[in-house]
Design a protein around this motif. Structure first.
Motif, PDB file in Angstrom:
ATOM      1  N   LEU A  59       0.883  -1.048   0.169  1.00  0.00           N
ATOM      2  CA  LEU A  59       0.078  -0.048   0.100  1.00  0.00           C
ATOM      3  C   LEU A  59       0.857   1.157  -0.048  1.00  0.00           C
ATOM      4  O   LEU A  59       1.872   1.461   0.720  1.00  0.00           O
ATOM      5  N   ARG A  60       0.535   2.104  -0.727  1.00  0.00           N
ATOM      6  CA  ARG A  60       1.265   3.403  -0.801  1.00  0.00           C
ATOM      7  C   ARG A  60       0.684   4.374   0.198  1.00  0.00           C
ATOM      8  O   ARG A  60      -0.530   4.303   0.442  1.00  0.00           O
ATOM      9  N   LYS A  61       1.403   5.036   0.855  1.00  0.00           N
ATOM     10  CA  LYS A  61       1.176   5.849   2.198  1.00  0.00           C
ATOM     11  C   LYS A  61       1.638   7.162   1.989  1.00  0.00           C
ATOM     12  O   LYS A  61       2.606   7.448   1.431  1.00  0.00           O
ATOM     13  N   GLY A  62       0.823   8.101   2.526  1.00  0.00           N
ATOM     14  CA  GLY A  62       1.423   9.603   2.331  1.00  0.00           C
ATOM     15  C   GLY A  62       0.358  10.464   2.010  1.00  0.00           C
ATOM     16  O   GLY A  62      -0.841  10.211   2.371  1.00  0.00           O
ATOM     17  N   HIS A 113     -12.901   5.147   6.183  1.00  0.00           N
ATOM     18  CA  HIS A 113     -11.991   5.582   5.067  1.00  0.00           C
ATOM     19  C   HIS A 113     -11.391   7.017   5.710  1.00  0.00           C
ATOM     20  O   HIS A 113     -12.353   7.948   5.891  1.00  0.00           O
ATOM     21  N   VAL A 114     -10.192   7.198   5.730  1.00  0.00           N
ATOM     22  CA  VAL A 114      -9.784   8.562   6.157  1.00  0.00           C
ATOM     23  C   VAL A 114      -9.387   9.349   4.634  1.00  0.00           C
ATOM     24  O   VAL A 114      -8.573   8.720   4.079  1.00  0.00           O
ATOM     25  N   GLY A 141      -6.041  24.339   6.162  1.00  0.00           N
ATOM     26  CA  GLY A 141      -6.389  23.724   5.034  1.00  0.00           C
ATOM     27  C   GLY A 141      -6.433  22.627   5.165  1.00  0.00           C
ATOM     28  O   GLY A 141      -6.686  21.899   6.283  1.00  0.00           O
ATOM     29  N   VAL A 142      -6.609  21.741   4.019  1.00  0.00           N
ATOM     30  CA  VAL A 142      -6.812  20.225   4.081  1.00  0.00           C
ATOM     31  C   VAL A 142      -5.531  19.617   3.596  1.00  0.00           C
ATOM     32  O   VAL A 142      -4.851  19.901   2.386  1.00  0.00           O
ATOM     33  N   LEU A 143      -5.166  18.276   4.294  1.00  0.00           N
ATOM     34  CA  LEU A 143      -4.091  17.630   3.487  1.00  0.00           C
ATOM     35  C   LEU A 143      -4.605  16.362   3.193  1.00  0.00           C
ATOM     36  O   LEU A 143      -5.144  15.589   3.950  1.00  0.00           O
ATOM     37  N   PRO A 144      -4.888  16.258   2.069  1.00  0.00           N
ATOM     38  CA  PRO A 144      -5.751  14.897   1.384  1.00  0.00           C
ATOM     39  C   PRO A 144      -4.728  13.809   1.479  1.00  0.00           C
ATOM     40  O   PRO A 144      -3.586  13.758   1.202  1.00  0.00           O
ATOM     41  N   LEU A 145      -5.343  12.582   2.102  1.00  0.00           N
ATOM     42  CA  LEU A 145      -4.427  11.354   2.072  1.00  0.00           C
ATOM     43  C   LEU A 145      -4.246  10.703   0.451  1.00  0.00           C
ATOM     44  O   LEU A 145      -5.277  10.756  -0.249  1.00  0.00           O
ATOM     45  N   ARG A 146      -3.141  10.268   0.520  1.00  0.00           N
ATOM     46  CA  ARG A 146      -2.558   9.711  -0.778  1.00  0.00           C
ATOM     47  C   ARG A 146      -3.044   8.056  -0.774  1.00  0.00           C
ATOM     48  O   ARG A 146      -2.735   7.516   0.407  1.00  0.00           O
ATOM     49  N   LYS A 147      -3.753   7.703  -1.711  1.00  0.00           N
ATOM     50  CA  LYS A 147      -4.163   6.435  -1.710  1.00  0.00           C
ATOM     51  C   LYS A 147      -4.051   5.370  -3.048  1.00  0.00           C
ATOM     52  O   LYS A 147      -3.563   6.179  -4.141  1.00  0.00           O
ATOM     53  N   GLY A 148      -3.742   4.214  -2.968  1.00  0.00           N
ATOM     54  CA  GLY A 148      -3.341   3.596  -4.067  1.00  0.00           C
ATOM     55  C   GLY A 148      -2.217   2.586  -3.529  1.00  0.00           C
ATOM     56  O   GLY A 148      -2.008   2.213  -2.530  1.00  0.00           O
ATOM     57  N   TYR A 149      -1.396   2.062  -4.438  1.00  0.00           N
ATOM     58  CA  TYR A 149      -0.374   0.796  -4.291  1.00  0.00           C
ATOM     59  C   TYR A 149       0.841   1.175  -4.686  1.00  0.00           C
ATOM     60  O   TYR A 149       1.097   1.881  -6.051  1.00  0.00           O
TER      61      TYR A 149
END
Lengths: 224, 224
Positions: A198-201, B96-97, B194-202
């Motif tokens: 899983l990619r995190k950040g 889900h965050v 502001g908002v820090l969007p979480l990065r999602k993926g692999y």
């Protein structure tokens, strides 16, 4: 690590912290437990209401051997913790999913994860100084350095916020790491097998449109 | 959306699905609930053991208005569900965050999230065909298309796996979206907000070192 691990470095296992399944994945090492707790900020808090379980996502922070959770004074678990003399029995669970394990067989599909499960009683934090420190810790736990770079809660806000405390006593970590564990007779099957990490950040910060003129993105956020 | 929403499109709210806090964030729309459930694959399952709550992370899958959870036949909640005549009372929560909301005031810090909480009784799935479909759904829920590209469970594996079912009846979603909600008098403060969007993926897949010669990464994984 050098030297012998001391009992003080581990949480003593109990009937409910020794899993019936995959006990080899369980760990009681305090350093490991702290690391897993400190990496996250959303837990799932379980409690019993009218005999039935309730599980709610909420923020948490660790301060030494204590966990703190906050919420509106009107929220049900926080109100219940305040009313429960001997503390509200809770189970607080933190889970990080690290990767998907795709085996050649459906049966051996798995997930790489690290989780911590804490059992205990939650108490309403009434000491104003402890409450203030807990609220700072909650903000700093999500974004280190942020508590000092925001307006602290005023009296009215403090009064509207309840904080509960859960001591780290009955605690276990559970983790799965590594690759695929297929049966030897399945290794020649033509299915792709491996791990999807899983990619995190974070993606780029989205600034509030009304920032005071000249307000730059602080270093502790740019570093994320 | 066009037309009037029908009662059939929503889960009827109950005493325990109407939150005491931020009720405006609660939703009962089936389409929204399904979308939140389908986007995740790890839930936190709560149940009561010896009067105390237990919350464990586990995989789940949705098939229509049913959720399935699987595990070893030796695991405690699954065994308990099998033994409980009227079903094991559970609470299954998926979260889900989406982003961190950094306000100028500590008090208005928040998290953008979408969660679903399901209350109900879990039943052991004994019908072999339903069990097989549930296991396929569990694999496909994590990686769509994967069930057909792996060796199905054999008799022994099926016997070692327990599946429990939880119907979607008493269900609510809760979500926070959008930006910062600071107090008007705080807007001029010099803190970044502001908002820090979480990065999602692999990240890139890590192939098992023992793949059968010529086994390529399948398209459904490359697409992730």
């Amino acid at each position: 690590m050098q030297g012998t691990r001391q009992p003080a470095d581990t949480y003593p296992p109990t009937g409910r912290t020794v899993p019936t399944r995959s006990p080899d994945r369980a760990a009681y090492d305090k350093e490991l437990v702290h690391a897993i707790l400190d990496e996250g900020y959303v837990c799932h808090l379980g409690f019993v209401r009218d005999g039935a379980p309730v599980v709610l996502p909420t923020l948490y922070a660790r301060v030494g051997e204590r966990l703190y959770v906050h919420g509106s004074t009107g929220s049900r678990p926080l109100r219940a913790a305040g009313q429960a003399g001997p503390g509200l029995p809770v189970c607080l669970t933190v889970t990080h999913v690290d990767g998907l394990v795709l085996a050649r067989s459906a049966f051996h599909h798995s997930v790489n994860y690290r989780s911590v499960v804490v059992h205990g009683a939650a108490y309403d934090v009434t000491d104003p100084e402890e409450k203030r420190q807990a609220l700072d810790a909650l903000v700093d736990h999500v974004v280190p350095g942020r508590a000092a770079d925001s307006r602290p809660a005023d009296k009215k806000e403090l009064a509207a916020t309840a904080v509960i405390r859960l001591d780290l006593r009955e605690v276990s970590a559970k983790l799965r790491t590594g690759g695929v564990n297929d049966e030897p007779e399945d290794l020649a099957l033509p299915h792709w097998a491996g791990v999807l990490p899983l990619r995190k950040g974070y993606d780029a910060p989205v600034a509030d449109p009304g920032l005071a003129p000249g307000t730059a993105l602080p270093g502790y956020l740019a570093a994320l």
